[in-house]
Scaffold this motif. Structure first.
Motif, mmCIF file in Angstrom:
data_model
loop_
_atom_site.group_PDB
_atom_site.id
_atom_site.type_symbol
_atom_site.label_atom_id
_atom_site.label_comp_id
_atom_site.label_asym_id
_atom_site.label_seq_id
_atom_site.Cartn_x
_atom_site.Cartn_y
_atom_site.Cartn_z
ATOM 1 N N SER A 126 0.835 -1.199 0.000
ATOM 2 C CA SER A 126 0.000 0.000 0.000
ATOM 3 C C SER A 126 0.869 1.247 0.000
ATOM 4 C CB SER A 126 -0.915 0.027 1.229
ATOM 5 O OG SER A 126 -1.757 -1.114 1.281
ATOM 6 N N THR B 136 -3.612 4.349 -1.834
ATOM 7 C CA THR B 136 -3.816 3.081 -2.538
ATOM 8 C C THR B 136 -3.703 1.949 -1.530
ATOM 9 O OG1 THR B 136 -2.897 3.985 -4.589
ATOM 10 C CG2 THR B 136 -2.996 1.581 -4.388
ATOM 11 N N LYS C 72 -8.909 2.573 -3.736
ATOM 12 C CA LYS C 72 -8.280 3.884 -3.599
ATOM 13 C C LYS C 72 -9.183 4.834 -2.829
ATOM 14 C CE LYS C 72 -5.463 3.763 -7.833
ATOM 15 N NZ LYS C 72 -4.152 3.785 -7.150
#
Length: 239
Positions: free
Chosen positions: A21, A33, A52
């Protein structure tokens, strides 16, 4: 969330990578993300959590605040007001709405610096207000109310009266601030042995508002029982 070793973390001026991430500034938005797997108590199957989140600040605040005299713990409300856009692939959900963006940093563990704290934030007709109070590790107390204008600039405000709330399901003591000394819990979003986050209906500086409130008990967090339980909720990547 997954606890990860230092080798799984990288950062530069605009990007913070934690395992698969990452968080990155893209233009005027902070893009998060998420590539994770959840973990449920007594459930060995970890579902994918992927998608997201975009946080678009309405304004940015440059000022940080020390939460203790030694400045071991610093709080920075970067965006008192923001818009958020959530687009998750797994599970397949999406929404948009109002948001907020802050962070804490420090030179010692939170459980060393604090016994408890209570925090709340509300959007106002113009700007936002944050109330922050608690008890430090040495037994001293702190409390403040900060109003942020539409431009994001903070100003120390008169502290509204304390408003006690019912304890959480795990018996975490909660409190907030309100003009009338009363506030109502609309719903509790997160209820754990050491932490509770709730949505409140209250009044601040003459306005009826909906606020987000959290209470944290670091004595509970540091207890051997809770430390034993944590890996069942938050997996830990091997070093």
């Amino acid at each position: 969330m997954t606890e990860r070793p230092a080798g799984s973390v990288e950062r530069d001026v605009t990007n913070l990578q934690i395992g698969p991430s990452h968080v990155e500034w893209k233009g005027d938005a902070l893009e998060i993300t998420i590539e994770e797997r959840d973990k449920r108590l007594f459930n060995p199957f970890r579902r994918k959590v992927r998608g997201k989140v975009r946080v678009i600040p309405e304004s940015l605040n440059p000022a940080s605040f020390a939460l203790d005299p030694a400045e071991n713990h610093i709080w920075h409300c970067m965006a008192p007001r923001a818009r958020i856009e959530v687009d998750m692939e797994e599970p397949g959900v999406s929404w948009s709405g109002q948001g907020y963006f802050d962070h804490n940093r420090g030179s010692e563990p939170l459980e060393d610096g604090f016994r408890t704290w209570h925090w709340s934030r509300a959007h106002m007709k113009e700007g936002a207000v944050v109330c922050y109070e608690g008890e430090r590790g040495d037994g001293s107390v702190f409390a403040s109310a900060i109003r942020f204008g539409a431009d994001g600039i903070p100003e120390i405000a008169d502290l509204p009266p304390a408003a006690r709330l019912p304890s959480s399901g795990w018996h975490i003591k909660r409190r907030t601030r309100s003009d009338l000394g009363v506030s109502e819990v609309i719903r509790t979003w997160e209820d754990t042995p050491f932490y509770a986050r709730s949505e409140l209906s209250t009044q601040l500086y003459g306005e009826d508002v909906v606020s987000v409130q959290e209470s944290l008990d670091m004595r509970r967090f540091a207890s051997p029982v809770v430390q034993f339980m944590l890996p069942y909720r938050m997996p830990k990547e091997k070093r």
